[in-house]
Scaffold this active site. Structure first.
Site, PDB file in Angstrom:
ATOM      1  CB  CYS A  19      12.664   1.894  23.063  1.00 36.70           C
ATOM      2  SG  CYS A  19      14.333   2.574  22.915  1.00 36.70           S
ATOM      3  CG  ASN A  22      17.865   5.631  25.760  1.00 39.69           C
ATOM      4  OD1 ASN A  22      18.728   6.203  26.427  1.00 39.69           O
ATOM      5  ND2 ASN A  22      16.897   6.302  25.179  1.00 39.69           N
ATOM      6  CB  CYS A  24      16.470   2.521  17.584  1.00 32.82           C
ATOM      7  SG  CYS A  24      17.934   1.568  17.090  1.00 32.82           S
ATOM      8  NE  ARG A  25      11.941   0.393  19.542  1.00 27.86           N
ATOM      9  CZ  ARG A  25      11.502  -0.669  20.160  1.00 27.86           C
ATOM     10  NH1 ARG A  25      10.262  -1.065  19.972  1.00 27.86           N
ATOM     11  NH2 ARG A  25      12.281  -1.337  20.984  1.00 27.86           N
ATOM     12  CB  SER A  26      13.141   5.794  23.739  1.00 29.81           C
ATOM     13  OG  SER A  26      14.421   5.340  24.055  1.00 29.81           O
ATOM     14  CG  ASP A 137      13.708  -3.506  18.152  1.00 36.78           C
ATOM     15  OD1 ASP A 137      14.418  -2.670  17.567  1.00 36.78           O
ATOM     16  OD2 ASP A 137      14.136  -4.307  19.000  1.00 36.78           O
TER      17      ASP A 137
HETATM   18  P1  4NP Z   1      15.619   0.437  20.522  1.00 33.74           P
HETATM   19  O1  4NP Z   1      16.270  -0.632  19.517  1.00 33.74           O
HETATM   20  O2  4NP Z   1      14.975  -0.362  21.633  1.00 33.74           O
HETATM   21  O3  4NP Z   1      14.618   1.126  19.672  1.00 33.74           O
HETATM   22  O4  4NP Z   1      16.738   1.336  20.995  1.00 33.74           O
HETATM   23  C1  4NP Z   1      17.143  -1.642  19.957  1.00 33.74           C
HETATM   24  C2  4NP Z   1      18.460  -1.361  20.183  1.00 33.74           C
HETATM   25  C3  4NP Z   1      19.330  -2.364  20.575  1.00 33.74           C
HETATM   26  C4  4NP Z   1      18.846  -3.648  20.752  1.00 33.74           C
HETATM   27  C5  4NP Z   1      17.506  -3.926  20.529  1.00 33.74           C
HETATM   28  C6  4NP Z   1      16.654  -2.922  20.136  1.00 33.74           C
HETATM   29  N1  4NP Z   1      19.731  -4.688  21.132  1.00 33.74           N
HETATM   30  O5  4NP Z   1      19.286  -5.842  21.228  1.00 33.74           O
HETATM   31  O6  4NP Z   1      20.911  -4.424  21.368  1.00 33.74           O
END
Ligand code: 4NP
Length: 171
Positions: A19, A22, A24-26, A137
């Site tokens: 993602c 790294n 939340c989703r992945s 996201d």
């Molecule tokens: P992820 O979510 O891609 O599912 O881990 C996010 C985590 C952090 C950010 C964006 C999305 N960020 O902009 O910091």
């Protein structure tokens, strides 16, 4: 589209879920897919890890909302965030993007068409995902977004585990 063949048929099949951050989703997908594979008796046949295309959170725990959601549904939560490195492609059989931005970033990093064919959308393995199979996201949204993401990931993990059982069961 059928699953890519393993690069090394003598070793475990290697899947990396990717993602943006790294956190939340992945990592949620890594825990859920690993749990599903264990239930299907494939723990030793498939290795799952995860990464982000971005580097902002390298070394960090999972987002607290992601961890709370996983815990609520009985999944483990231990994690340290990593950034995807192009040299990992050579050591992965399947690289799964959470959304189309992640997919485009990974395809840009892929060194050749054979590697590009190993990059897919994670949610394309969910039979009910429809024409745009992304896991959106949840980072800037509310807690309910994490339940939505968990449900999407569970459906996709189930589909992928089924396909891996067919691919690896015939060996
Ligand atoms: P992820 O979510 O891609 O599912 O881990 C996010 C985590 C952090 C950010 C964006 C999305 N960020 O902009 O910091």
């Amino acid at each position: 589209m059928s699953l890519p063949e393993p690069r090394d048929p003598s070793g475990p099949y290697r899947v990396c879920v990717v993602c943006l951050g790294n956190i939340c989703r992945s990592p949620m997908a890594e825990k859920i897919l690993t749990t599903d594979l264990g239930r299907a008796g494939l723990a030793d046949r498939v290795r799952v890890d995860s990464a982000g295309t971005g580097n902002w959170h390298v070394g960090a725990d999972m987002d607290t909302r992601a961890a709370a959601t996983l815990r609520k549904y009985g999944y483990p939560t231990g994690h340290a965030a990593r950034q995807f490195s192009p040299d990992w492609f050579a050591e992965r059989d399947l690289v799964l993007a959470m959304d189309t931005d992640n997919l485009a970033d990974l395809l840009r990093l892929a060194p050749d068409p054979e590697t590009e064919a190993r990059v897919r959308l994670f949610r394309s393995f969910a039979p009910d995902a429809g024409p745009n199979p992304e896991v959106p996201d949840p980072y800037y949204g509310g807690d309910d977004g994490f339940i939505t993401v968990l449900n999407m990931i569970e459906a996709a993990a189930k589909g992928l585990t089924g396909e891996l059982a067919v691919l690896l069961g015939s060996r």
